[in-house]
Write a protein that holds these residues in place. Structure first.
Motif, mmCIF file in Angstrom:
data_model
loop_
_atom_site.group_PDB
_atom_site.id
_atom_site.type_symbol
_atom_site.label_atom_id
_atom_site.label_comp_id
_atom_site.label_asym_id
_atom_site.label_seq_id
_atom_site.Cartn_x
_atom_site.Cartn_y
_atom_site.Cartn_z
ATOM 1 N N ALA A 284 0.824 -1.206 0.000
ATOM 2 C CA ALA A 284 0.000 0.000 0.000
ATOM 3 C C ALA A 284 0.865 1.266 0.000
ATOM 4 O O ALA A 284 0.537 2.249 -0.651
ATOM 5 C CB ALA A 284 -0.934 -0.004 1.214
ATOM 6 N N ARG A 285 1.972 1.233 0.728
ATOM 7 C CA ARG A 285 2.799 2.436 0.835
ATOM 8 C C ARG A 285 3.859 2.519 -0.258
ATOM 9 O O ARG A 285 4.706 3.415 -0.233
ATOM 10 C CB ARG A 285 3.460 2.495 2.213
ATOM 11 C CG ARG A 285 2.439 2.799 3.329
ATOM 12 C CD ARG A 285 3.128 3.152 4.635
ATOM 13 N NE ARG A 285 3.860 2.020 5.184
ATOM 14 C CZ ARG A 285 5.133 2.074 5.577
ATOM 15 N NH1 ARG A 285 5.815 3.193 5.466
ATOM 16 N NH2 ARG A 285 5.734 1.008 6.070
ATOM 17 N N VAL A 331 9.177 -7.320 13.072
ATOM 18 C CA VAL A 331 7.910 -6.696 13.482
ATOM 19 C C VAL A 331 7.526 -7.229 14.873
ATOM 20 O O VAL A 331 7.248 -6.459 15.794
ATOM 21 C CB VAL A 331 6.775 -7.010 12.473
ATOM 22 C CG1 VAL A 331 5.437 -6.487 13.001
ATOM 23 C CG2 VAL A 331 7.096 -6.401 11.105
ATOM 24 N N GLN A 332 7.570 -8.542 15.002
ATOM 25 C CA GLN A 332 7.210 -9.173 16.286
ATOM 26 C C GLN A 332 8.141 -8.708 17.412
ATOM 27 O O GLN A 332 7.703 -8.360 18.510
ATOM 28 C CB GLN A 332 7.245 -10.702 16.134
ATOM 29 C CG GLN A 332 7.030 -11.486 17.417
ATOM 30 C CD GLN A 332 8.347 -11.834 18.106
ATOM 31 O OE1 GLN A 332 9.325 -12.195 17.457
ATOM 32 N NE2 GLN A 332 8.371 -11.695 19.426
ATOM 33 N N VAL A 357 17.901 -7.359 4.430
ATOM 34 C CA VAL A 357 16.831 -7.324 5.435
ATOM 35 C C VAL A 357 16.903 -6.037 6.267
ATOM 36 O O VAL A 357 15.886 -5.390 6.519
ATOM 37 C CB VAL A 357 16.896 -8.579 6.345
ATOM 38 C CG1 VAL A 357 16.007 -8.421 7.572
ATOM 39 C CG2 VAL A 357 16.497 -9.823 5.553
ATOM 40 N N PHE A 358 18.128 -5.661 6.667
ATOM 41 C CA PHE A 358 18.276 -4.461 7.496
ATOM 42 C C PHE A 358 17.810 -3.222 6.724
ATOM 43 O O PHE A 358 17.080 -2.377 7.245
ATOM 44 C CB PHE A 358 19.736 -4.263 7.926
ATOM 45 C CG PHE A 358 20.244 -5.299 8.901
ATOM 46 C CD1 PHE A 358 19.392 -6.251 9.444
ATOM 47 C CD2 PHE A 358 21.585 -5.323 9.285
ATOM 48 C CE1 PHE A 358 19.850 -7.213 10.343
ATOM 49 C CE2 PHE A 358 22.051 -6.280 10.191
ATOM 50 C CZ PHE A 358 21.196 -7.218 10.707
ATOM 51 N N ALA A 364 11.053 0.367 5.449
ATOM 52 C CA ALA A 364 9.642 0.168 5.763
ATOM 53 C C ALA A 364 9.277 0.744 7.129
ATOM 54 O O ALA A 364 8.115 0.705 7.525
ATOM 55 C CB ALA A 364 9.316 -1.323 5.724
ATOM 56 N N GLY A 365 10.263 1.228 7.849
ATOM 57 C CA GLY A 365 9.979 1.794 9.166
ATOM 58 C C GLY A 365 9.691 0.743 10.230
ATOM 59 O O GLY A 365 9.157 1.054 11.300
ATOM 60 N N ILE A 366 10.048 -0.501 9.967
ATOM 61 C CA ILE A 366 9.844 -1.554 10.974
ATOM 62 C C ILE A 366 10.808 -1.334 12.134
ATOM 63 O O ILE A 366 10.467 -1.509 13.296
ATOM 64 C CB ILE A 366 10.079 -2.959 10.352
ATOM 65 C CG1 ILE A 366 9.046 -3.241 9.254
ATOM 66 C CG2 ILE A 366 10.030 -4.046 11.425
ATOM 67 C CD1 ILE A 366 9.343 -4.490 8.439
#
Ligand code: ARG
Length: 582
Positions: A284-285, A331-332, A357-358, A364-366
């Motif tokens: 979406a973003r 995220v978790q 990944v980093f 993504a702001g995770i």
């Protein structure tokens, strides 16, 4: 406690100020001429340019202002160096403070901070092999170091429990035992609580299934089973749970044997529930974009020196991959644990994966900028011939086997040298073998490859784990003969060997800080090797138990007692321990 270098630098800066010069010139360094002095300050040379006078004039004026009690040598030498040797009284009070402080007065730089250490990397249904040794012991050591430095450190094994290997096992079982209810879609009852296989069955089933990957029909079946498992097919989930129960119990046993303990036993499967929302959000973003039917996150940056392929989020067949679960796991972790840092310990061949990944996680702001992400990519452990480790028949050596081989080797020495009573042979052997294995590994810089050499690692002399244990055992035996020693205060050094030992001890705090900052347990190994050397030198040059001057003797005992405590603390950070006799 402040580090010695910081203390004497502060004093030097005050002396510069008192002599009328800018205090910033008062930086002290460890001497590069140990034959002349222990520490030095070259600030007068730089100051001379600013103040337009002879450097020696400044050096002399500064020396005048220093407290002579702190140094056994303090002199200004041409053209303008200041040479320093610490005084006995300075060392005595510094070590006495270390002796009486909590954890040797080491600064708890991690107070109030949380770190997740992702290490171990075991895969369900596959036995641990030698490739799992390094992530287990480097990770355990770094985690213990973080804990000692005040962090809340959460070790998470991050099990590989969600990928194709699960589908392979399910597919193989469906061919071997098609009558099981797990494969019957019309079955609505309760599945058996007992697993239809044991660990040893699994150990045979997985390689058998894996060998059939080249068969297109079987491969398709396995991929299909993986997808259906992930989508929640009831029978497959039940079977998966059996595989988990059987395999995780076995993995725990193996890690326990290595004295490696995880706070969390989460796996890729635990990240799965976070994937759909995460993926939707990234689509979406516009963080994720479509590319050849897949969804990817471009992560290349203008300054990149090497090619940086995009991070694949969703494959064209709709399935999630390794990077997807790693992002969802972040995220978790951010949600549940709010860490200040996440540290991964894996083979350096995964460097690119983690870089991708980093970057994706940041983009993504995770993971916000103020949370640190670090990957410790370690090198390969090769055989003593420098070639990749293989069993005689060319297979992969199991970790259990490697430990058993080392244990047999050490046991033979323990028995031959009649080190302990018969009933203590096993316990003593286990401790020495662990030290040999772990120190042999950890004394290398993590990123470097190294050769596994049983004979060299298990030697009782040289830079080895057993040598460190031997030194601790020697001190323990002196202390046991002496009697209670814990209350004895540190005294001024009675000879040069005592002074060297005292200086070695003072390096504990700086060593641990450096080891943490550079993720390098090898620095702890280098420290204890130096410390053990100083202990043994002191022991050889000084009559300790035979000393008639009881006051002097009490000082010796206090000193080796403190050395023993430092050594034991350090080997605990490396996750091994010393026996009583050796
Ligand atoms: N199971 C993985 C492997 O065998 C290692 C997992 C490392 N941790 C992670 N978060 N990716 O390669």
């Amino acid at each position: 406690m402040e580090k010695i270098l910081d203390i004497i630098t502060a004093k030097m800066q005050r002396a510069f100020a008192d002599a009328g010069y800018d205090p910033s010139f008062g930086r002290v360094t460890v001497s590069n001429r140990p034959d002349l002095c222990e520490y030095q300050c070259n600030g007068a040379l730089a100051a001379a340019k600013q103040y337009k006078c002879a450097p020696i004039q400044i050096a002399r004026a500064v020396v005048e202002k220093l407290d002579a009690n702190d140094y056994s040598l303090v002199e200004a030498v041409m053209p303008g160096f200041i040479n320093l040797k610490l005084s006995g009284s300075f060392l005595q009070s510094y070590l006495e403070e270390m002796r009486t402080a909590v954890d040797f007065g080491v600064k708890k730089i991690g107070q109030g901070k949380t770190i997740v250490v992702d290490y171990g990397g075991a895969n369900v249904a596959k036995p641990l092999h030698i490739g799992h040794l390094r992530p287990a012991i480097i990770g355990e050591s770094l985690k213990r170091l973080y804990q000692f430095m005040g962090y809340i450190a959460i070790g998470d094994v991050h099990l590989g429990d969600w990928g194709l290997q699960m589908g392979l096992i399910i597919a193989e079982l469906s061919e071997r035992q098609p009558e099981l209810p797990y494969f019957d879609d019309s079955f609505t009852g309760e599945y058996p609580t007992e697993a239809p296989f044991t660990v040893s069955d699994l150990e045979e089933i997985y390689p058998a299934a894996s060998a059939k990957k080249a068969d297109p029909a079987f491969s398709h079946k396995a991929h299909q089973a993986t997808l259906e498992l992930q989508q929640g097919r009831r029978g497959y989930r039940a079977l998966w749970q059996h595989i988990m129960n059987v395999s995780v119990a076995d993995l725990k046993k193996n890690y326990d044997n290595l004295d490696v303990h995880f706070e969390k036993w989460l796996g890729e499967s635990d990240a799965d529930p976070y994937i759909p929302a995460m993926v939707e959000d990234m689509k979406a973003r516009g963080i994720a974009v479509q590319s050849e039917g897949a969804w990817v996150i471009p992560v290349a940056e203008p300054g990149d020196k090497k090619e940086m392929p995009p991070c694949i989020l969703v494959k064209s067949d709709g399935s999630a991959i390794y990077a997807t679960t790693d992002l969802a796991t972040l995220v978790q972790r951010m949600q549940d644990w709010h860490p200040d840092k996440v540290l991964y310990v894996t083979d350096k061949r995964q460097n690119l994966h983690f870089e991708q990944v980093f970057r994706a996680a940041r983009k993504a702001g995770i993971v916000p900028e103020n949370v640190e992400l670090e990957h410790v990519g370690f090198g390969t452990m090769n055989g003593s011939d420098g070639k990749p480790f293989k069993t005689r028949d060319g297979g992969v050596l199991r970790l259990e086997q490697l430990i058993a081989d080392m244990t047999d080797f050490v046991r033979a020495k323990v028995v031959e040298n009649k080190i302990v009573e018969d009933d203590e042979v096993e316990a003593t052997t286990a401790k020495i073998a662990m030290a040999a294995l772990k120190y042999g590994d950890l004394s290398n810089q993590p990123t470097k490859d190294y050769n596994f050499d049983m004979e060299r690692f298990a030697a009782f002399e040289g830079n080895t784990g057993p040598y460190i244990l031997y030194t601790i055992v020697r001190i323990k035996s002196i202390l046991a003969k002496y009697g209670p020693w814990e209350h004895l205060p540190i005294q001024e050094p009675a000879n040069p060997f005592a002074k060297d030992l005292m200086i070695a001890i003072t390096k504990l705090g700086p060593t641990l800080e450096n080891a943490l900052a550079s993720s390098a347990p090898n620095l702890i190994c280098a420290y204890i090797y130096e410390l053990a050397g100083a202990v043994n030198k002191f022991y050889h040059e000084t009559r300790i138990l035979g000393e008639e001057d009881k006051a002097l003797q009490a000082g010796y005992i206090a000193l080796i007692g403190l050395a023993k405590r430092c050594l034991e603390q350090c080997i605990d950070l490396l996750a091994f321990s010393a026996p009583e006799k050796m």
